[in-house]
Design a protein around this motif. Structure first.
Motif, PDB file in Angstrom:
ATOM      1  N   UNK A   1       0.826  -1.206   0.000  1.00 23.69           N
ATOM      2  CA  UNK A   1       0.000   0.000   0.000  1.00 23.69           C
ATOM      3  C   UNK A   1       0.862   1.259   0.000  1.00 23.69           C
ATOM      4  N   UNK A   2       1.914   1.270   0.814  1.00 23.23           N
ATOM      5  CA  UNK A   2       2.817   2.430   0.847  1.00 23.23           C
ATOM      6  C   UNK A   2       3.502   2.636  -0.497  1.00 23.23           C
TER       7      UNK A   2
ATOM      8  N   UNK B   1       1.011   4.208  -2.805  1.00 24.58           N
ATOM      9  CA  UNK B   1       0.814   5.614  -2.434  1.00 24.58           C
ATOM     10  C   UNK B   1       1.974   6.468  -2.946  1.00 24.58           C
ATOM     11  N   UNK B   2       3.194   5.955  -2.806  1.00 22.63           N
ATOM     12  CA  UNK B   2       4.370   6.682  -3.291  1.00 22.63           C
ATOM     13  C   UNK B   2       4.297   6.879  -4.803  1.00 22.63           C
ATOM     14  N   UNK B   3       3.868   5.844  -5.546  1.00 20.03           N
ATOM     15  CA  UNK B   3       3.710   5.978  -6.999  1.00 20.03           C
ATOM     16  C   UNK B   3       2.634   7.005  -7.322  1.00 20.03           C
TER      17      UNK B   3
ATOM     18  N   UNK C   1       7.805   8.286   0.427  1.00 24.12           N
ATOM     19  CA  UNK C   1       7.233   7.875   1.705  1.00 24.12           C
ATOM     20  C   UNK C   1       7.948   8.573   2.857  1.00 24.12           C
ATOM     21  N   UNK C   2       9.283   8.666   2.756  1.00 25.18           N
ATOM     22  CA  UNK C   2      10.057   9.321   3.816  1.00 25.18           C
ATOM     23  C   UNK C   2       9.684  10.792   3.951  1.00 25.18           C
ATOM     24  N   UNK C   3       9.394  11.454   2.823  1.00 25.68           N
ATOM     25  CA  UNK C   3       9.006  12.870   2.874  1.00 25.68           C
ATOM     26  C   UNK C   3       7.594  13.052   3.438  1.00 25.68           C
ATOM     27  N   UNK C   4       6.691  12.126   3.085  1.00 24.44           N
ATOM     28  CA  UNK C   4       5.312  12.249   3.562  1.00 24.44           C
ATOM     29  C   UNK C   4       5.191  11.937   5.045  1.00 24.44           C
ATOM     30  N   UNK C   5       5.833  10.844   5.466  1.00 25.23           N
ATOM     31  CA  UNK C   5       5.732  10.402   6.870  1.00 25.23           C
ATOM     32  C   UNK C   5       7.125  10.061   7.389  1.00 25.23           C
TER      33      UNK C   5
ATOM     34  N   UNK D   1       0.382   4.846  13.428  1.00 20.12           N
ATOM     35  CA  UNK D   1       0.820   5.960  12.584  1.00 20.12           C
ATOM     36  C   UNK D   1      -0.431   6.726  12.129  1.00 20.12           C
ATOM     37  N   UNK D   2      -0.839   7.714  12.918  1.00 21.19           N
ATOM     38  CA  UNK D   2      -2.117   8.386  12.726  1.00 21.19           C
ATOM     39  C   UNK D   2      -2.237   9.058  11.365  1.00 21.19           C
ATOM     40  N   UNK D   3      -1.185   9.776  10.930  1.00 23.87           N
ATOM     41  CA  UNK D   3      -1.265  10.484   9.647  1.00 23.87           C
ATOM     42  C   UNK D   3      -1.500   9.508   8.501  1.00 23.87           C
ATOM     43  N   UNK D   4      -0.808   8.362   8.546  1.00 23.55           N
ATOM     44  CA  UNK D   4      -0.998   7.350   7.503  1.00 23.55           C
ATOM     45  C   UNK D   4      -2.408   6.772   7.571  1.00 23.55           C
TER      46      UNK D   4
END
Length: 459
Positions: free
Chosen positions: A109-110, A113-115, A231-235, A251-254
């Motif tokens: 899923x991550x 999301x990154x794509x 992913x590292x930039x988002x979370x 991980x609330x934001x995710x």
């Protein structure tokens, strides 16, 4: 020694004084894995074919270029933008049912999301085939063409230095080779020089093939750093080396993004931009299509009352809010038991021959067989474990494995299910782990042991 591709449709020509010998590719410690992407040409009509399009093949060294969800997304991104300035705003991805594509896994899923963020998509729909049904994937039709490039062939890597060959001689698996490299880094560069000519030869053979009137492309293998960096930039609080459901819990934001921008089903994972400005999650950019109100979720199958044993047509559901409760594999427990994937009477403690750990939940799952496994069977099983990551509910070996139909794991297991009772009753005395989470520091309650004959360890 040369290793056979095992792709044979006709007898192989050989001189009368020659003897054709090659190793079985299932037992070699060195293997190449092709990743195949079919960029389908979308037909103009509903009854048109999706089997036409451009084929991209990337050949990877299974030892030091293993597949993972982020690498797959990097390859898909590179193929989608190969001769374009940008990716189309709507992307549908249909993959096989392997662990790297299992849409219920958090790591997958991550990666999607990154794509989605990297290519600034308005809508991303990712679907996977159910276990044992990868033949339904249009890309599978490409394999017949690719097999022509490997037909009646065997390959051998170039010998490394005597020192490096000695170091890997006792390493009988890919994991063991990686362990050697941890202590002797020079072996890795020697290994790449040894395998490199074989990769180039396979690349050249694939480039000579034509599929649907288009030359097969063999692009360079992209790194997955750009996908991971999204992913590292988002979370920033997410550890990219720990991406199981247990690691990402809390991980609330995710979790908010998954709840507000995604739709998760057993076989599909969808991401859609929100219409709010600015985006509450800080992820979405302005729409590229300008028609977010017309981008509907891919609907779940719904029974058609007017046609027995049929589902409603897509056009009647495309703007409806549906549920997946009518998904054929989720209809009833009886259907699940019928699809358990194990012959009757085999899933017992006495027939538990080995275990395999789920990549997602970390619980050991039993591998059962009617008869005790021979040494050659154990080698095939170790090779299958290395070549294919396992998650609960997946087959333990592919259909092409010599162990197919010989070893079994329950296909109705979910990550939420506790470890099987057979695991704790096995005569081989397996490791005492928590029956709920697989944690090694588990104990059996002394008070309960005094009252009950069977007590499972709990952490």
């Amino acid at each position: 020694k040369p290793t056979s591709t095992n792709v044979r449709s006709k007898a192989t020509y050989a001189g009368t004084e020659e003897e054709l010998t090659a190793m079985d590719h299932d037992l070699t410690k060195c293997s190449l894995t092709p990743s195949v992407i079919l960029l389908s040409s979308v037909p103009d009509r509903e009854d048109g074919s999706f089997y036409r399009g451009q084929v991209d093949v990337r050949v990877k060294d299974s030892v030091f270029e293993p597949s993972n969800p982020f690498r797959h997304m990097a390859e898909l991104s590179a193929s989608a933008t190969y001769d374009k300035s940008e990716c189309p705003p709507i992307l549908f991805a249909y993959t096989d049912g392997g662990t790297d594509h299992r849409v219920t896994c958090k790591s997958v899923q991550l990666a999607y999301i990154a794509l989605f963020v990297k290519e600034d998509l308005d809508l991303l729909v990712a679907a996977r085939t159910c276990p044992g049904h990868s033949f339904a994937n249009p890309a599978e039709r490409v394999m017949a063409t690719l097999n022509l490039g490997l037909q009646n062939a065997s390959f051998a890597r170039v010998s490394m230095s005597d020192e490096s060959e000695t170091k890997i001689k006792s390493a009988n698996s890919m994991a063991a080779i990686r362990g050697v490299v941890d202590n002797h880094p020079q072996v890795k560069s020697d290994w790449k020089e040894s395998v490199g000519p074989v990769k180039e030869l396979v690349d050249r053979r694939f480039r000579r093939l034509v599929y649907g009137g288009n030359q097969v492309r063999v692009p360079d293998l992209p790194e997955d750093d750009q996908i991971r960096s999204v992913v590292a930039d988002l979370w920033p609080d997410i550890d990219l080396s720990k991406l199981t459901a247990k690691d990402l819990c809390g991980k609330k934001d995710l979790e908010v993004f998954l709840d507000t921008h995604c739709r998760i089903r057993q076989y599909t994972f969808q991401i859609r931009k929100c219409a709010e400005t600015p985006c509450p999650s800080g992820v979405c950019k302005p729409s590229r299509t300008g028609a977010l109100d017309k981008l509907y979720w891919l609907p779940d199958p719904q029974p058609d009352p007017s046609r027995e044993s049929h589902f409603k047509l897509f056009n009647s559901l495309k703007d409806s809010d549906t549920e997946e409760k009518f998904c054929p594999s989720l209809l009833a427990k009886a259907a699940q038991k019928a699809a358990i994937g194990i012959p009757t009477g085999i899933a017992t403690a006495q027939r538990l021959r080995a275990t395999i750990t789920c990549l997602e939940c970390g619980k050991p799952r039993g591998i059962y067989s009617q008869l005790a496994l021979k040494a050659i069977d154990l080698q095939h099983l170790d090779h299958a474990k290395e070549s294919n990551d396992y998650t609960c509910g997946s087959p333990v070996v592919p259909d092409t494995s010599p162990l197919h139909g010989k070893v079994f794991v329950p296909l109705n297991l979910r990550c939420q299910d506790h470890i099987e009772f057979a695991y704790y009753a096995c005569p081989r005395k397996l490791a005492e782990v928590c029956c709920h989470c697989g944690h090694p520091d588990a104990m059996r309650d002394p008070g309960l042991l005094a009252k009950f004959r069977i007590v499972l360890p709990v952490y």
